[in-house]
Design a protein around this motif. Sequence first.
Motif, PDB file in Angstrom:
ATOM      1  N   SER A   4       0.834  -1.202   0.000  1.00 28.02           N
ATOM      2  CA  SER A   4       0.000   0.000   0.000  1.00 28.02           C
ATOM      3  C   SER A   4       0.868   1.250   0.000  1.00 28.02           C
ATOM      4  N   PRO A   5       0.309   2.365  -0.447  1.00 33.89           N
ATOM      5  CA  PRO A   5       1.051   3.631  -0.391  1.00 33.89           C
ATOM      6  C   PRO A   5       1.279   4.076   1.047  1.00 33.89           C
ATOM      7  N   ARG A   6       2.205   5.012   1.231  1.00 34.80           N
ATOM      8  CA  ARG A   6       2.572   5.436   2.584  1.00 34.80           C
ATOM      9  C   ARG A   6       1.434   6.099   3.331  1.00 34.80           C
ATOM     10  N   TRP A   7       0.479   6.663   2.586  1.00 39.48           N
ATOM     11  CA  TRP A   7      -0.615   7.335   3.285  1.00 39.48           C
ATOM     12  C   TRP A   7      -1.649   6.360   3.832  1.00 39.48           C
ATOM     13  N   MET A   8      -1.508   5.069   3.550  1.00 42.90           N
ATOM     14  CA  MET A   8      -2.322   4.066   4.231  1.00 42.90           C
ATOM     15  C   MET A   8      -1.574   3.710   5.508  1.00 42.90           C
ATOM     16  N   VAL A   9      -2.021   4.261   6.631  1.00 40.17           N
ATOM     17  CA  VAL A   9      -1.227   4.197   7.864  1.00 40.17           C
ATOM     18  C   VAL A   9      -1.784   3.229   8.892  1.00 40.17           C
ATOM     19  N   CYS A  10      -2.946   2.632   8.617  1.00 41.64           N
ATOM     20  CA  CYS A  10      -3.549   1.740   9.607  1.00 41.64           C
ATOM     21  C   CYS A  10      -4.370   0.674   8.907  1.00 41.64           C
ATOM     22  N   VAL A  11      -4.286  -0.553   9.396  1.00 39.25           N
ATOM     23  CA  VAL A  11      -5.184  -1.617   8.948  1.00 39.25           C
ATOM     24  C   VAL A  11      -5.896  -2.174  10.169  1.00 39.25           C
ATOM     25  N   GLN A  12      -7.195  -2.341  10.035  1.00 39.88           N
ATOM     26  CA  GLN A  12      -8.030  -2.845  11.124  1.00 39.88           C
ATOM     27  C   GLN A  12      -8.409  -4.288  10.827  1.00 39.88           C
ATOM     28  N   ALA A  13      -8.043  -5.195  11.722  1.00 39.41           N
ATOM     29  CA  ALA A  13      -8.469  -6.585  11.600  1.00 39.41           C
ATOM     30  C   ALA A  13      -9.891  -6.724  12.140  1.00 39.41           C
ATOM     31  N   GLU A  14     -10.524  -7.820  11.808  1.00 40.80           N
ATOM     32  CA  GLU A  14     -11.911  -8.041  12.232  1.00 40.80           C
ATOM     33  C   GLU A  14     -11.947  -8.621  13.640  1.00 40.80           C
ATOM     34  N   LEU A  15     -12.922  -8.182  14.426  1.00 41.50           N
ATOM     35  CA  LEU A  15     -13.132  -8.705  15.765  1.00 41.50           C
ATOM     36  C   LEU A  15     -14.372  -9.597  15.782  1.00 41.50           C
ATOM     37  N   GLN A  16     -14.231 -10.741  16.392  1.00 42.87           N
ATOM     38  CA  GLN A  16     -15.353 -11.655  16.592  1.00 42.87           C
ATOM     39  C   GLN A  16     -15.288 -12.166  18.025  1.00 42.87           C
ATOM     40  N   TYR A  17     -16.382 -12.787  18.456  1.00 43.92           N
ATOM     41  CA  TYR A  17     -16.434 -13.338  19.806  1.00 43.92           C
ATOM     42  C   TYR A  17     -16.347 -14.854  19.766  1.00 43.92           C
ATOM     43  N   TRP A  18     -15.580 -15.411  20.715  1.00 42.39           N
ATOM     44  CA  TRP A  18     -15.446 -16.865  20.757  1.00 42.39           C
ATOM     45  C   TRP A  18     -16.513 -17.523  21.625  1.00 42.39           C
ATOM     46  N   ASN A  19     -17.327 -16.730  22.341  1.00 40.51           N
ATOM     47  CA  ASN A  19     -18.351 -17.319  23.207  1.00 40.51           C
ATOM     48  C   ASN A  19     -19.740 -16.753  22.890  1.00 40.51           C
ATOM     49  N   PRO A  20     -20.197 -16.831  21.621  1.00 34.87           N
ATOM     50  CA  PRO A  20     -21.514 -16.251  21.310  1.00 34.87           C
ATOM     51  C   PRO A  20     -22.678 -17.012  21.925  1.00 34.87           C
ATOM     52  N   TRP A  21     -22.455 -18.250  22.352  1.00 30.90           N
ATOM     53  CA  TRP A  21     -23.589 -19.075  22.782  1.00 30.90           C
ATOM     54  C   TRP A  21     -23.755 -19.128  24.293  1.00 30.90           C
ATOM     55  N   THR A  22     -23.056 -18.277  25.029  1.00 33.07           N
ATOM     56  CA  THR A  22     -23.149 -18.324  26.489  1.00 33.07           C
ATOM     57  C   THR A  22     -24.562 -18.006  26.968  1.00 33.07           C
ATOM     58  N   ASN A  23     -25.157 -16.939  26.455  1.00 30.12           N
ATOM     59  CA  ASN A  23     -26.537 -16.574  26.811  1.00 30.12           C
ATOM     60  C   ASN A  23     -27.091 -15.612  25.760  1.00 30.12           C
ATOM     61  N   TRP A  24     -28.283 -15.104  26.021  1.00 36.68           N
ATOM     62  CA  TRP A  24     -28.940 -14.205  25.060  1.00 36.68           C
ATOM     63  C   TRP A  24     -28.108 -12.953  24.821  1.00 36.68           C
ATOM     64  N   LEU A  25     -27.513 -12.418  25.880  1.00 32.70           N
ATOM     65  CA  LEU A  25     -26.739 -11.183  25.747  1.00 32.70           C
ATOM     66  C   LEU A  25     -25.537 -11.390  24.828  1.00 32.70           C
ATOM     67  N   THR A  26     -24.839 -12.502  24.979  1.00 32.86           N
ATOM     68  CA  THR A  26     -23.665 -12.739  24.125  1.00 32.86           C
ATOM     69  C   THR A  26     -24.071 -12.997  22.681  1.00 32.86           C
ATOM     70  N   ARG A  27     -25.251 -13.589  22.469  1.00 36.89           N
ATOM     71  CA  ARG A  27     -25.722 -13.767  21.089  1.00 36.89           C
ATOM     72  C   ARG A  27     -25.937 -12.417  20.417  1.00 36.89           C
ATOM     73  N   CYS A  28     -26.586 -11.508  21.139  1.00 40.39           N
ATOM     74  CA  CYS A  28     -26.827 -10.168  20.584  1.00 40.39           C
ATOM     75  C   CYS A  28     -25.512  -9.423  20.369  1.00 40.39           C
ATOM     76  N   PHE A  29     -24.609  -9.553  21.323  1.00 44.43           N
ATOM     77  CA  PHE A  29     -23.316  -8.876  21.221  1.00 44.43           C
ATOM     78  C   PHE A  29     -22.533  -9.409  20.021  1.00 44.43           C
ATOM     79  N   ALA A  30     -22.536 -10.732  19.846  1.00 45.24           N
ATOM     80  CA  ALA A  30     -21.826 -11.333  18.710  1.00 45.24           C
ATOM     81  C   ALA A  30     -22.454 -10.915  17.391  1.00 45.24           C
ATOM     82  N   ALA A  31     -23.781 -10.830  17.346  1.00 48.19           N
ATOM     83  CA  ALA A  31     -24.459 -10.392  16.126  1.00 48.19           C
ATOM     84  C   ALA A  31     -24.130  -8.935  15.812  1.00 48.19           C
ATOM     85  N   GLU A  32     -24.064  -8.098  16.844  1.00 50.55           N
ATOM     86  CA  GLU A  32     -23.703  -6.694  16.639  1.00 50.55           C
ATOM     87  C   GLU A  32     -22.296  -6.576  16.052  1.00 50.55           C
TER      88      GLU A  32
END
Length: 462
Positions: free
Chosen positions: A203-231
């Motif tokens: 990439s050119p020098r003005w591309m100064v940051c790359v963002q990796a994707e975040l996911q959750y490893w415990n989406p099935w703990t309860n309803w709240l984690t399902r919603c959080f993982a979906a978000e």
Amino acid sequence: MTQRTLPTTGVPEHDSARRLLSRGQALAATGAALLAGVAAVADPALTGLVLTAAASVLYVAVIAFKVLLTYGHDRSHVMRFGPGELPPDDELPVYTVLVPLYREGNILRALLDRLAALDYPHDRRQILLLVEEDDEETRGALPAGLPPGFEVVVIPAGHPRTKPKACNVGLRQARGEFCVIFDAEDQPEPLQLRKAVAAFRSSPRWMVCVQAELQYWNPWTNWLTRCFAAEYAHNFGLFLHGLDRFRLPIPLGGTSNHFRTSALRDLGAWDPFNVTEDADLGIRIARRGWSVRMMESVTLEEANCRLGNWLRQRSRWIKGYCQTWLVHMRAPVRLWRELGPRGFAAFQLAVGFSTLTTLLNPIFWAMTALYLVAGSAPIAGLFPGPVLYTAVASMLAGNLLLMHGYMAGCLERGLHAAVRTMLFVPVYWALMSVAAYRALWQLVRPSRRHYWELTEHGLIDA
């Protein structure tokens, strides 16, 4: 004992969240409040109608923006690299990993194992464990001998006690050409550093940051984690990809964002007084005319499974978004000039107006409940025909489209069993409003304005 305020940033005072409002913002807010008060006394019905109509238009704009980016993500040029495209060991530069820690003794050993598993030569990997001076729990959990490439950096006590302050202290000791932040509960893909190097090198020098994707490893703990993982699936799998496609400012996530170290220092690094320093930094990068790109590499995190812990975390995020919006709107004309019309509009819709709608939601839900119970008479003055139809259409269509966006995010990330949970996601949005009012209350209190509410990790075994 008086706390010291440490000079841990190169961010100019006018770009820092140390102050809540600039003088111009304070005068504008006072003038707007007086004008609204006078208008309400002179003609309360008309004032209510104008405010309701304006809120309805704002809702339509925010929903249309989110829908456009959600369903326009498929043509984004997310950076992807196969094993054969990654640089060999002898072409890899020194890479610094910043790991801010506070009271993480219960998960420290597992964290060290995960970081040691990063596929990167030990002699070119600098992993800085940023430990607060008075954090006896974490310091006591450190092993006698750290793996190769690991170093402990002690963060001096002082105000503010925040993650960005710790990262700024760590950055002073960074030797890497590139650097990244990982949180204590993170499980980064082992090849992520190599992929980031490939991204920067291509990439050119003005591309100064790359963002990796975040996911959750415990989406099935309860309803709240399902919603959080979906978000997260919707945000990192669809919405941010849409921002990337249209080259709009990207508010960074709090972890797994990789930087050119020299550019980060040139920007003044992180604002230690902003509790969403990541989002703020993403906007400052865009204002400089540089860019952030999304990269196909996943870091797994722990989704909050306890409501109180979730509310504290979400309140901090919303408080930080408010800080970020206020900081960058201190000079709106300059912001328009630096971001351009499209970038300026995207900033308002993604950071400012989205937060405002979270605060407005309970008011409109209460009016809807009143309408269902008492009929249209109590609110008829606020909702003449065109306003009523616009409000109802935006509420129904907006909720359904955003609900479908969450479902699409679940399908995109293989969270098929969570799709049915999205039928009840409006309850999750109601919890966001609770967190938003909690954030607003903290924001107006100087003693809590820069307070970093700690998120407890290690609630579920990985």
